[in-house]
Each structure stands twice: as structure tokens, then as C-alpha cells.
Design a protein around this motif. Structure first.
Motif, mmCIF file in Angstrom:
data_model
loop_
_atom_site.group_PDB
_atom_site.id
_atom_site.type_symbol
_atom_site.label_atom_id
_atom_site.label_comp_id
_atom_site.label_asym_id
_atom_site.label_seq_id
_atom_site.Cartn_x
_atom_site.Cartn_y
_atom_site.Cartn_z
ATOM 1 N N PHE A 133 -1.859 15.621 1.250
ATOM 2 C CA PHE A 133 -2.012 14.911 -0.026
ATOM 3 C C PHE A 133 -3.020 13.776 0.153
ATOM 4 O O PHE A 133 -3.002 13.096 1.186
ATOM 5 N N LYS A 134 -3.863 13.569 -0.854
ATOM 6 C CA LYS A 134 -4.792 12.418 -0.821
ATOM 7 C C LYS A 134 -4.576 11.544 -2.047
ATOM 8 O O LYS A 134 -4.412 12.044 -3.160
ATOM 9 N N PHE A 135 -4.619 10.251 -1.831
ATOM 10 C CA PHE A 135 -4.389 9.292 -2.893
ATOM 11 C C PHE A 135 -5.572 8.325 -3.003
ATOM 12 O O PHE A 135 -6.543 8.445 -2.252
ATOM 13 N N LYS A 136 -5.449 7.360 -3.924
ATOM 14 C CA LYS A 136 -6.541 6.404 -4.125
ATOM 15 C C LYS A 136 -6.649 5.464 -2.927
ATOM 16 O O LYS A 136 -7.735 5.119 -2.487
ATOM 17 N N ASP A 137 -5.497 5.039 -2.424
ATOM 18 C CA ASP A 137 -5.502 4.055 -1.339
ATOM 19 C C ASP A 137 -4.176 4.117 -0.587
ATOM 20 O O ASP A 137 -3.313 4.957 -0.895
ATOM 21 N N PHE A 138 -4.011 3.227 0.382
ATOM 22 C CA PHE A 138 -2.784 3.205 1.188
ATOM 23 C C PHE A 138 -1.557 2.886 0.349
ATOM 24 O O PHE A 138 -0.487 3.464 0.546
ATOM 25 N N ASN A 139 -1.718 1.959 -0.579
ATOM 26 C CA ASN A 139 -0.594 1.561 -1.416
ATOM 27 C C ASN A 139 0.002 2.773 -2.151
ATOM 28 O O ASN A 139 1.219 2.968 -2.161
ATOM 29 N N GLN A 140 -0.863 3.598 -2.736
ATOM 30 C CA GLN A 140 -0.382 4.791 -3.431
ATOM 31 C C GLN A 140 0.207 5.800 -2.451
ATOM 32 O O GLN A 140 1.216 6.443 -2.738
ATOM 33 N N ALA A 141 -0.442 5.960 -1.306
ATOM 34 C CA ALA A 141 0.042 6.927 -0.312
ATOM 35 C C ALA A 141 1.433 6.530 0.184
ATOM 36 O O ALA A 141 2.341 7.369 0.269
ATOM 37 N N PHE A 142 1.616 5.247 0.467
ATOM 38 C CA PHE A 142 2.925 4.843 0.993
ATOM 39 C C PHE A 142 3.986 4.808 -0.102
ATOM 40 O O PHE A 142 5.164 5.043 0.171
ATOM 41 N N GLY A 143 3.580 4.536 -1.331
ATOM 42 C CA GLY A 143 4.515 4.637 -2.449
ATOM 43 C C GLY A 143 5.055 6.066 -2.562
ATOM 44 O O GLY A 143 6.259 6.293 -2.745
ATOM 45 N N PHE A 144 4.156 7.018 -2.445
ATOM 46 C CA PHE A 144 4.522 8.445 -2.427
ATOM 47 C C PHE A 144 5.496 8.728 -1.280
ATOM 48 O O PHE A 144 6.552 9.336 -1.467
ATOM 49 N N MET A 145 5.152 8.255 -0.083
ATOM 50 C CA MET A 145 6.012 8.492 1.079
ATOM 51 C C MET A 145 7.408 7.904 0.865
ATOM 52 O O MET A 145 8.418 8.485 1.273
ATOM 53 N N THR A 146 7.451 6.746 0.229
ATOM 54 C CA THR A 146 8.743 6.085 0.017
ATOM 55 C C THR A 146 9.637 6.914 -0.904
ATOM 56 O O THR A 146 10.846 7.063 -0.662
ATOM 57 N N ARG A 147 9.054 7.492 -1.939
ATOM 58 C CA ARG A 147 9.866 8.323 -2.842
ATOM 59 C C ARG A 147 10.359 9.579 -2.116
ATOM 60 O O ARG A 147 11.498 10.003 -2.288
ATOM 61 N N ALA A 183 0.852 -4.332 6.599
ATOM 62 C CA ALA A 183 -0.462 -3.700 6.766
ATOM 63 C C ALA A 183 -1.275 -3.821 5.482
ATOM 64 O O ALA A 183 -2.477 -4.119 5.519
ATOM 65 N N ASP A 184 -0.616 -3.601 4.343
ATOM 66 C CA ASP A 184 -1.365 -3.655 3.088
ATOM 67 C C ASP A 184 -1.816 -5.079 2.797
ATOM 68 O O ASP A 184 -2.906 -5.299 2.271
ATOM 69 N N LYS A 185 -0.978 -6.048 3.175
ATOM 70 C CA LYS A 185 -1.348 -7.455 2.996
ATOM 71 C C LYS A 185 -2.539 -7.816 3.892
ATOM 72 O O LYS A 185 -3.438 -8.564 3.487
ATOM 73 N N MET A 186 -2.535 -7.295 5.122
ATOM 74 C CA MET A 186 -3.637 -7.556 6.069
ATOM 75 C C MET A 186 -4.869 -6.712 5.747
ATOM 76 O O MET A 186 -5.927 -6.927 6.326
ATOM 77 N N ASP A 187 -4.713 -5.726 4.852
ATOM 78 C CA ASP A 187 -5.738 -4.705 4.619
ATOM 79 C C ASP A 187 -6.158 -4.076 5.951
ATOM 80 O O ASP A 187 -7.338 -3.899 6.243
ATOM 81 N N HIS A 188 -5.140 -3.779 6.755
ATOM 82 C CA HIS A 188 -5.372 -3.176 8.075
ATOM 83 C C HIS A 188 -4.242 -2.179 8.307
ATOM 84 O O HIS A 188 -3.098 -2.587 8.495
ATOM 85 N N HIS A 189 -4.588 -0.884 8.279
ATOM 86 C CA HIS A 189 -3.564 0.155 8.155
ATOM 87 C C HIS A 189 -3.409 0.969 9.427
ATOM 88 O O HIS A 189 -4.383 1.269 10.101
ATOM 89 N N PRO A 190 -2.186 1.351 9.727
ATOM 90 C CA PRO A 190 -1.931 2.153 10.933
ATOM 91 C C PRO A 190 -2.262 3.629 10.716
ATOM 92 O O PRO A 190 -2.327 4.103 9.583
ATOM 93 N N GLU A 191 -2.443 4.345 11.825
ATOM 94 C CA GLU A 191 -2.367 5.809 11.805
ATOM 95 C C GLU A 191 -1.016 6.112 12.429
ATOM 96 O O GLU A 191 -0.746 5.670 13.548
ATOM 97 N N ALA A 206 0.399 -4.960 16.033
ATOM 98 C CA ALA A 206 1.274 -4.443 17.099
ATOM 99 C C ALA A 206 2.406 -5.433 17.381
ATOM 100 O O ALA A 206 3.578 -5.033 17.523
ATOM 101 N N ALA A 207 2.075 -6.710 17.444
ATOM 102 C CA ALA A 207 3.091 -7.730 17.701
ATOM 103 C C ALA A 207 4.105 -7.779 16.561
ATOM 104 O O ALA A 207 5.321 -7.926 16.777
ATOM 105 N N PHE A 208 3.604 -7.614 15.344
ATOM 106 C CA PHE A 208 4.503 -7.590 14.175
ATOM 107 C C PHE A 208 5.467 -6.407 14.289
ATOM 108 O O PHE A 208 6.669 -6.531 14.051
ATOM 109 N N ALA A 209 4.926 -5.238 14.644
ATOM 110 C CA ALA A 209 5.766 -4.025 14.776
ATOM 111 C C ALA A 209 6.850 -4.244 15.832
ATOM 112 O O ALA A 209 8.013 -3.877 15.628
ATOM 113 N N ASP A 210 6.477 -4.855 16.954
ATOM 114 C CA ASP A 210 7.470 -5.151 17.990
ATOM 115 C C ASP A 210 8.580 -6.054 17.446
ATOM 116 O O ASP A 210 9.754 -5.812 17.710
ATOM 117 N N ASP A 211 8.158 -7.073 16.683
ATOM 118 C CA ASP A 211 9.149 -8.008 16.126
ATOM 119 C C ASP A 211 10.115 -7.274 15.203
ATOM 120 O O ASP A 211 11.320 -7.513 15.215
#
Lengths: 94, 94
Positions: free
Chosen positions: A32-46, B51-59, B87-92
Motif C-alpha cells: 500500500f502507498k499513501f501520501k505520507d508517513f502520517n497516513q501510512a501509520f494511521g492505516f497501520m493503526t486501524r 518520528a512524525d514530530k521529528m520528521d525522521h521516520h524509521p524503516e 534510537a535512544a527514544f526507542a530504548d527509553d
């Protein structure tokens, strides 16, 4: 819950959209592809809420706006109606 | 934000717990295990908000109680302090 035969999987995959059988025949998968991470993770949460309620969990990979999902039923060693049900739910959410 | 050198990554990885540099040297990675899916996805949700707040997303990959995370900074083509911070946040959280 029983394992679907290859013929039954063929029929069941017509009920959902864009899902394919993995090469090993043991799971169904879709990206699945979405607009951004926010939409992708919203999908995952549901999906996660539904999956936990069904006690049937996906194998999934996410990077930014992309979510790759594989569904299999370990108890039957292959694909069952539970996978089709969760796939259809994912399609509805997306 | 700049790319960390191998020596800088060595030092930075001492600030976190159990993270290792990927073979290609471009990301840091760790596998987390939880009691069940509910706990694993709860963990993922807290990371996702950060991650979304940091605009830095994991794989990341999840199956049931396991979460495999890789962190890299595409803008610098390698590992940056942003990865160490997440990474430090995830550990916490774990």
C-alpha cells in the motif's frame, strides 16, 4: 479455520483488490502507498486494532509512506479465510 | 545535520543499548521483542508519534511481538545524530 487450497485461494483473491499469493504459496501480500508517513501509520493503526481483536496478526514492513503486508495463518500452515477477511478490511481502510 | 564518520558512530552507539551498524554502514539497527502484539504495536505507536514530530521516520518490520528497526538519514546518505536520538527514544520507550 482450515487451509485454503490453491483453487480456493484463486477464488478468494477475487474478493479483494491487488493481493497476490506469495511464491511459496503460504501467504498473500500487497503493498500500500499513501501520501505520507502520517497516513501510512494511521492505516497501520486501524489494521492493528482489528488484527488484535481477531487475534490474527500481519507481517508488515513500513518505510515512510509505504506499507508492505503479508498475511498467513500459522495454525494451518498457509492461507485461511482469516487472511482474506483481514485483507478485505485493509482494502476498506485504505 | 551531518553524516557521522565510522568513528563518530562508534562513540554514538555507546549512548544507546544494543544498536549495531548495518553491514553497509548506512544505518543502525536493533530488534525489539515484547510480550505480545499489543505491546509491540504500542511501542511502535509511541515511536511513530515521535518520528512524525521529528520528521525522521524509521524503516521497520513487525511480526507479532517482534519489531526490527533500521534508522538512516537519507539526506546525508548515512547515519546522523537524528538516528541516534530516535534510537535512544526507542530504548527509553521499550
Amino acid at each position: 479455520m482450515s487451509k485454503l487450497s490453491p483453487a480456493e485461494i484463486d477464488v478468494a483473491l477475487k474478493e479483494v483488490s491487488g493481493w497476490t499469493l506469495a511464491d511459496d504459496g503460504l501467504s498473500i501480500q500487497k503493498t500500500f502507498k499513501f501520501k505520507d508517513f502520517n497516513q501510512a501509520f494511521g492505516f497501520m493503526t486501524r489494521i492493528a486494532l482489528k488484527a488484535d481483536k481477531m487475534d490474527h496478526h500481519p507481517e508488515w514492513f513500513n518505510v515512510y509512506n509505504k506499507v508492505e503486508i503479508a498475511l498467513t495463518t500459522h495454525d494451518v500452515g498457509g492461507v485461511s479465510q482469516k487472511d482474506i477477511k483481514l485483507a478485505a478490511f485493509a482494502d476498506d481502510v485504505a
